[in-house]
Design a protein around this motif. Structure first.
Motif: not given
Length: 282
Positions: A60-81
């Motif tokens: 996945c590509l995640v595109v985040l802009t400063g006007d949208l609140p971003f909160i990681p909620i739950e991630l697998s142990r091997d998550f990497h980006a």
């Protein structure tokens, strides 16, 4: 008002790049600067973007802009980006050149699955932009980073349309959609002081009833619910990133009194402000 958010990385010059597992940001509102791109290479998880929970996974590509609140909620142990983040000034210089219809699409689809070929091209884009950010000190390098972002956004726009992601609706170009966008602009500027629907309706020169009908048509929620969501985010930011007392936070956000703010916070989150502060600082 203090706009502090949790920083996973400190931006320097005209951008920063690196690798992350986002673990330190879980449950916190993350400062993603003007624009941050995440190329997920491993694992999976759930994140909140603009109050909507979305699944992310490798590819996945995640595109985040400063006007949208971003909160990681739950991630697998091997998550990497891999991430590349640029400041607001540089992002704004890029955004204004991209068609507004692109942002209509992207705000609805900030998490973009990629094909193996698209992921391969993204990998090379990240390598190139990373090298420029970390090895070039000239003013021309800043222009190259800005142009790289613009070219990527144009390519994403093309791919979204080619693969069938359509515009939000035909009425997105009419007055209703303009009012909807103007409401969000006003809300981002004034929600810390004004919590009532009438204030925003008056600014838009419409009735509160019309604003309610407009919101139900587009979002299927009320404008008051959206105002409350913005206010809750601001309370959380101050609780997790400052040592301000509850009394001072209530004053910052123009609540009539601290007990009222505490009742509002508990109703929205299921915990008191102090319980929330303790939970994020453990």
């Amino acid at each position: 008002m203090n706009k502090a958010k949790y920083k996973l990385w400190e931006i320097t010059r005209y951008g920063i790049s690196g690798e992350t597992d986002l673990k330190e940001g879980i449950g916190k509102i993350v400062d993603i600067n003007g624009c941050t791109l995440l190329r997920c290479t491993q694992g999976h998880g759930v994140v909140s973007i603009d109050f909507c929970e979305m699944k992310v996974s490798a590819g996945c590509l995640v595109v985040l802009t400063g006007d949208l609140p971003f909160i990681p909620i739950e991630l697998s142990r091997d998550f990497h980006a891999y991430y590349i983040s640029v400041p607001k000034a540089l992002a704004d210089e890029t955004f204004y050149k991209v068609a507004s219809s692109f942002w209509d699409l992207l705000y609805k689809h900030p998490v973009l699955p990629t094909t193996p070929e698209q992921d391969r091209l993204l990998k090379h884009w990240f390598i190139q932009t990373d090298w420029i950010i970390n090895h070039c000190d000239t003013e021309q390098a800043k222009d190259v980073v800005r142009n790289n972002f613009y070219n990527l956004f144009v390519a994403i726009d093309n791919e979204m349309r080619r693969t069938g992601i359509e515009e939000v609706s035909n009425f997105s170009k009419n007055r209703s959609w303009k009012l909807y966008n103007d409401f969000y602009t006003l809300l981002s500027r004034h929600h810390t002081k004004h919590h009532d629907v009438k204030y925003y309706a008056d600014k838009l020169h419409i009735t509160p009833d019309y604003l309610y009908k407009l919101f139900h048509r587009i979002e299927n929620i009320s404008p008051k619910e959206m105002i409350d969501r913005f206010v809750i985010v601001s309370i959380k930011i101050l609780l997790q990133n400052t040592d301000l007392s509850i009394k001072n936070i209530a004053a910052e956000l123009h609540f009539d009194d601290p007990p009222y703010m505490c009742r509002f916070f508990r109703r929205m989150t299921g915990m008191s402000p102090l319980e929330y502060r303790d939970s994020v600082k453990k």
